[in-house]
Scaffold this motif. Structure first.
Motif, PDB file in Angstrom:
ATOM      1  N   LEU A  84     -21.360   2.669  -8.282  1.00 57.40           N
ATOM      2  CA  LEU A  84     -20.893   4.260  -7.601  1.00 57.40           C
ATOM      3  C   LEU A  84     -22.171   4.762  -7.718  1.00 57.40           C
ATOM      4  N   GLY A  85     -21.767   5.804  -7.201  1.00 59.55           N
ATOM      5  CA  GLY A  85     -22.643   7.169  -6.038  1.00 59.55           C
ATOM      6  C   GLY A  85     -21.602   8.146  -7.517  1.00 59.55           C
ATOM      7  N   HIS A  86     -22.189   9.439  -6.905  1.00 56.69           N
ATOM      8  CA  HIS A  86     -21.126  10.378  -7.534  1.00 56.69           C
ATOM      9  C   HIS A  86     -20.081  10.464  -7.315  1.00 56.69           C
ATOM     10  N   ARG A  87     -19.833  10.380  -5.709  1.00 55.87           N
ATOM     11  CA  ARG A  87     -18.487  10.856  -5.044  1.00 55.87           C
ATOM     12  C   ARG A  87     -17.685   9.758  -5.981  1.00 55.87           C
ATOM     13  N   ASP A  88     -18.020   8.607  -6.111  1.00 54.58           N
ATOM     14  CA  ASP A  88     -16.514   7.274  -6.581  1.00 54.58           C
ATOM     15  C   ASP A  88     -16.076   7.674  -8.550  1.00 54.58           C
ATOM     16  N   GLY A 124     -33.361   7.481  -2.392  1.00 49.91           N
ATOM     17  CA  GLY A 124     -32.374   7.034  -1.438  1.00 49.91           C
ATOM     18  C   GLY A 124     -32.657   7.944  -0.656  1.00 49.91           C
ATOM     19  N   GLY A 125     -32.466   8.385   0.737  1.00 47.97           N
ATOM     20  CA  GLY A 125     -33.311   9.268   1.684  1.00 47.97           C
ATOM     21  C   GLY A 125     -32.451   9.193   2.864  1.00 47.97           C
ATOM     22  N   ASP A 139     -28.084  10.988  -2.673  1.00 50.53           N
ATOM     23  CA  ASP A 139     -28.929  10.885  -3.846  1.00 50.53           C
ATOM     24  C   ASP A 139     -29.714  12.740  -2.989  1.00 50.53           C
ATOM     25  N   LEU A 140     -29.264  12.268  -1.664  1.00 50.84           N
ATOM     26  CA  LEU A 140     -30.483  14.170  -1.447  1.00 50.84           C
ATOM     27  C   LEU A 140     -29.194  15.318  -1.768  1.00 50.84           C
ATOM     28  N   ARG A 141     -28.374  15.574  -1.432  1.00 51.31           N
ATOM     29  CA  ARG A 141     -27.404  16.958  -1.951  1.00 51.31           C
ATOM     30  C   ARG A 141     -26.952  16.824  -3.181  1.00 51.31           C
ATOM     31  N   LEU A 142     -26.677  15.917  -3.698  1.00 54.04           N
ATOM     32  CA  LEU A 142     -26.084  15.525  -5.310  1.00 54.04           C
ATOM     33  C   LEU A 142     -27.720  16.495  -5.902  1.00 54.04           C
ATOM     34  N   LEU A 143     -29.104  15.982  -5.613  1.00 59.26           N
ATOM     35  CA  LEU A 143     -29.627  15.884  -6.097  1.00 59.26           C
ATOM     36  C   LEU A 143     -30.144  18.035  -5.848  1.00 59.26           C
ATOM     37  N   ALA A 144     -29.980  18.480  -4.469  1.00 58.23           N
ATOM     38  CA  ALA A 144     -30.317  20.277  -3.971  1.00 58.23           C
ATOM     39  C   ALA A 144     -28.967  21.230  -5.012  1.00 58.23           C
ATOM     40  N   ARG A 145     -28.060  20.266  -6.388  1.00 59.49           N
ATOM     41  CA  ARG A 145     -27.264  20.672  -6.308  1.00 59.49           C
ATOM     42  C   ARG A 145     -27.187  21.125  -8.074  1.00 59.49           C
ATOM     43  N   THR A 146     -28.215  19.949  -8.864  1.00 62.49           N
ATOM     44  CA  THR A 146     -28.437  19.131 -10.216  1.00 62.49           C
ATOM     45  C   THR A 146     -29.347  19.800 -10.460  1.00 62.49           C
ATOM     46  N   ARG A 147     -29.743  20.341 -11.734  1.00 61.34           N
ATOM     47  CA  ARG A 147     -30.537  20.809 -12.087  1.00 61.34           C
ATOM     48  C   ARG A 147     -31.163  19.609 -13.255  1.00 61.34           C
ATOM     49  N   ALA A 163     -39.372  11.874   7.670  1.00 58.59           N
ATOM     50  CA  ALA A 163     -37.777  12.441   7.643  1.00 58.59           C
ATOM     51  C   ALA A 163     -36.945  12.959   6.200  1.00 58.59           C
ATOM     52  N   THR A 164     -37.069  11.891   4.989  1.00 59.32           N
ATOM     53  CA  THR A 164     -36.780  12.349   3.454  1.00 59.32           C
ATOM     54  C   THR A 164     -37.543  14.092   3.590  1.00 59.32           C
ATOM     55  N   LEU A 165     -38.383  13.523   3.230  1.00 59.88           N
ATOM     56  CA  LEU A 165     -39.508  14.751   2.717  1.00 59.88           C
ATOM     57  C   LEU A 165     -39.012  16.050   3.147  1.00 59.88           C
ATOM     58  N   GLN A 166     -38.667  15.707   4.433  1.00 59.76           N
ATOM     59  CA  GLN A 166     -38.454  17.142   5.101  1.00 59.76           C
ATOM     60  C   GLN A 166     -36.785  18.018   5.018  1.00 59.76           C
ATOM     61  N   ARG A 167     -36.193  16.253   4.784  1.00 58.42           N
ATOM     62  CA  ARG A 167     -34.618  16.755   4.135  1.00 58.42           C
ATOM     63  C   ARG A 167     -34.717  17.734   2.761  1.00 58.42           C
ATOM     64  N   LEU A 168     -36.105  17.054   1.819  1.00 57.66           N
ATOM     65  CA  LEU A 168     -35.438  17.620   0.573  1.00 57.66           C
ATOM     66  C   LEU A 168     -36.227  19.088   1.248  1.00 57.66           C
ATOM     67  N   GLU A 169     -37.320  19.482   1.393  1.00 58.00           N
ATOM     68  CA  GLU A 169     -37.748  20.745   1.804  1.00 58.00           C
ATOM     69  C   GLU A 169     -36.387  21.588   2.205  1.00 58.00           C
ATOM     70  N   THR A 170     -35.632  21.458   3.344  1.00 61.36           N
ATOM     71  CA  THR A 170     -34.588  21.779   3.719  1.00 61.36           C
ATOM     72  C   THR A 170     -33.629  22.333   2.926  1.00 61.36           C
ATOM     73  N   LEU A 171     -33.267  21.434   1.794  1.00 63.44           N
ATOM     74  CA  LEU A 171     -32.148  21.158   0.805  1.00 63.44           C
ATOM     75  C   LEU A 171     -32.631  21.996  -0.346  1.00 63.44           C
ATOM     76  N   GLY A 172     -33.930  22.538  -0.272  1.00 64.98           N
ATOM     77  CA  GLY A 172     -34.627  23.453  -1.357  1.00 64.98           C
ATOM     78  C   GLY A 172     -35.071  22.578  -2.888  1.00 64.98           C
TER      79      GLY A 172
END
Length: 301
Positions: A84-88, A124-125, A139-147, A163-172
């Protein structure tokens, strides 16, 4: 709807350290009966450091924060345990399904329960050949909005790490190496890529967590990248060779979508004589230990 174990509930109320643990590694990441042994070992590692483990899973539609021995055994051995991911989560809750939680689902449920520190293996990435597949872990978008603070061994080495590191940077999403200026590569101590920040003690990590709260910025996670010890990593030459073979086999067999990651991970375990599995367990064990120390520093604030 959350079922919080008495031990976890009392620890949170008393401001004692608590560490969230995912259950996907138990149900889907390790062979039986080794999976249950590792689940119990990880909980014991957390306890040895003075913290309370909170393994998270969904059973009969109810998210459980903290599992007793009987429930751990069920996750480890029962048939039909979903991944189960968070969407599930709302779907599983509505239909009464049982499932093991991935990084994204564990992070969401832990944060909902008031747990701030989470230990896992690898995140994941962004998948290889993203420009063609647009395949990226939830994982990436969920971590971008979860403290939440996630102690991990970097991202799975089968992914596109830069690419994953760059994506994490973009997502803050903040990323720091723990005791290293290199980003770990799951099975490997060094993915070949640097990190911009290094934190060296649990107290420094807790200070970053406090600063996140003071700034009142976006509710994003803190990634604490803790490498597997070099003595316990998968031999880098073996890793490179077997991963190249795995990628070719994946393409030849036409494996796509969500089936790619488990195919590659299983291939690595099989073709390294279990060395990849041992490195995985070593990484998670070390991450649980560090997470417990961070959780203890956090509650001392």
């Amino acid at each position: 709807m959350l079922v919080v174990s008495e031990e976890v509930r009392e620890a949170l109320a008393a401001r004692r350290p608590v560490v969230a643990l995912e259950s996907t590694i138990i149900a889907h990441g390790l062979p039986r009966p080794r999976n249950l042994q590792v689940a119990l070992e990880l909980e014991e590692v957390v306890r040895q450091e003075g913290a309370v483990p909170a393994t998270i899973a969904v059973l009969d539609g109810r998210p459980h924060i903290g599992l007793d021995r009987e429930r751990l055994e069920r996750i480890a051995s029962a048939e039909g345990i979903r991944k189960l991911g968070h969407r599930d989560l709302p779907l599983a809750m509505a239909v009464g399904a049982s499932g093991a939680t991935t990084v994204s689902a564990t992070a969401q449920l832990a944060a909902t329960a008031g747990i701030r520190v989470f230990a896992t293996g690898g995140l994941g990435g962004v998948h290889r050949e993203w420009t063609a597949t647009q395949d990226e872990s939830a994982d990436l978008r969920l971590l971008a909005r979860t403290r939440i603070t996630v102690v991990c061994a970097g991202v799975k080495s089968i992914l596109d790490v830069p690419a994953t590191l760059q994506r994490l940077e973009t997502l803050g999403v903040a990323v720091a190496g723990y005791g290293t200026d290199r980003f770990p590569g799951f099975y490997l101590s060094d993915s070949g890529h640097p990190v911009d920040w290094t934190l060296r003690t649990p107290e420094e990590v807790a200070a970053v967590m406090r600063a996140q709260d003071v700034l009142r910025g976006p509710e994003s996670a803190l990634i604490v990248a803790h490498p597997v010890p070099e003595a316990e990593q998968l031999d880098p030459e073996v890793h490179a060779r077997v991963l190249a073979e795995a990628l070719r086999a994946c393409a030849e067999k036409g494996v796509t979508g969500q089936a790619v990651t488990p195919f590659l991970l299983e291939y690595l375990v099989d073709r390294t004589g279990g060395a990849a599995l041992r490195a995985n367990v070593a990484a998670v064990r070390g991450n649980a230990r560090v997470a417990a120390r961070i959780a203890e520093a956090w509650v001392r604030r």
